[in-house]
Enzyme design. Sequence first.
Site, short mmCIF file in Angstrom:
data_model
loop_
_atom_site.label_atom_id
_atom_site.label_comp_id
_atom_site.label_asym_id
_atom_site.label_seq_id
_atom_site.Cartn_x
_atom_site.Cartn_y
_atom_site.Cartn_z
N SER A 138 0.86 -1.18 0.00
CA SER A 138 0.00 0.00 0.00
C SER A 138 0.89 1.23 0.00
CB SER A 138 -0.89 0.00 1.26
OG SER A 138 -1.54 1.25 1.42
N TYR A 151 -2.56 -1.53 10.29
CA TYR A 151 -2.59 -1.76 8.84
C TYR A 151 -1.33 -1.19 8.20
CZ TYR A 151 -3.94 -1.47 3.93
OH TYR A 151 -3.95 -1.58 2.57
#
Length: 247
Positions: A138, A151
């Site tokens: 990400s 995350y």
Amino acid sequence: MKTTGNTILITGGGSGIGRELAQHFFELGNTVIVAGRRMETLVETIAGRDRMHAMILDVEDPKAISDFARRVTAEYPALNVLINNAGIMRREDLTRSRDLRDAEETVVTNLLGPIRLTNALIDHLRGQPNAAIVNVTSGLAFVPLSSTPTYNATKAAIHSYTVSLRQQLKDKVEVIELAPPAVRTELTPGQSAREEYMPLDAFIDEAMALFQKQPTPKEILVERVGFLRWAEREGRFDHAVETLSAH
């Protein structure tokens, strides 16, 4: 990375980026296996396509991963590409003591899941022609969104793990990182409707074009993720953190 004639396994293939990658790689002439927890969503992904297959996999369960690896290599011995895409994203309040279930599940799914599945398949992949591993991270691996701390941490860890994996597998298995920006998927509730996020189809089109470049970039980075990927190098890191937090 060779983009046609492969047998590709994609985790988290029942929705979002995983589903779109699966269908686009299929259209390029690959056999594609999508894996996930819910067969009904996987069936929607394959939608009767003759070279697409669905298999149940719980990436939180180490034994399930081992059993799955034995089964998938037995049923699809030509498997030569693994795309570790499955992941979850949870918001967390770090300002007070809390139940750590969300953080722990995020670590197991996003970090231990890809490590365990790669480990379970690496001996098979090393024996295959044109083998590749793609780890989906990400933009938040490079600049954290403060509301999703675990995350971000797992994606930063997978980025680092991917660098080491690439070095150890040099000249044996190609290792690629796909680092999306914020994309309109249902990774978090309502995310697919957020106009400020990148449309899923635009992201996939740009990413697939990068996959087809020769040689394939070691990092698949659409233009929009550059704000995050290069923030530290360009001296914009603190500003980028504040910008994300403000949104």
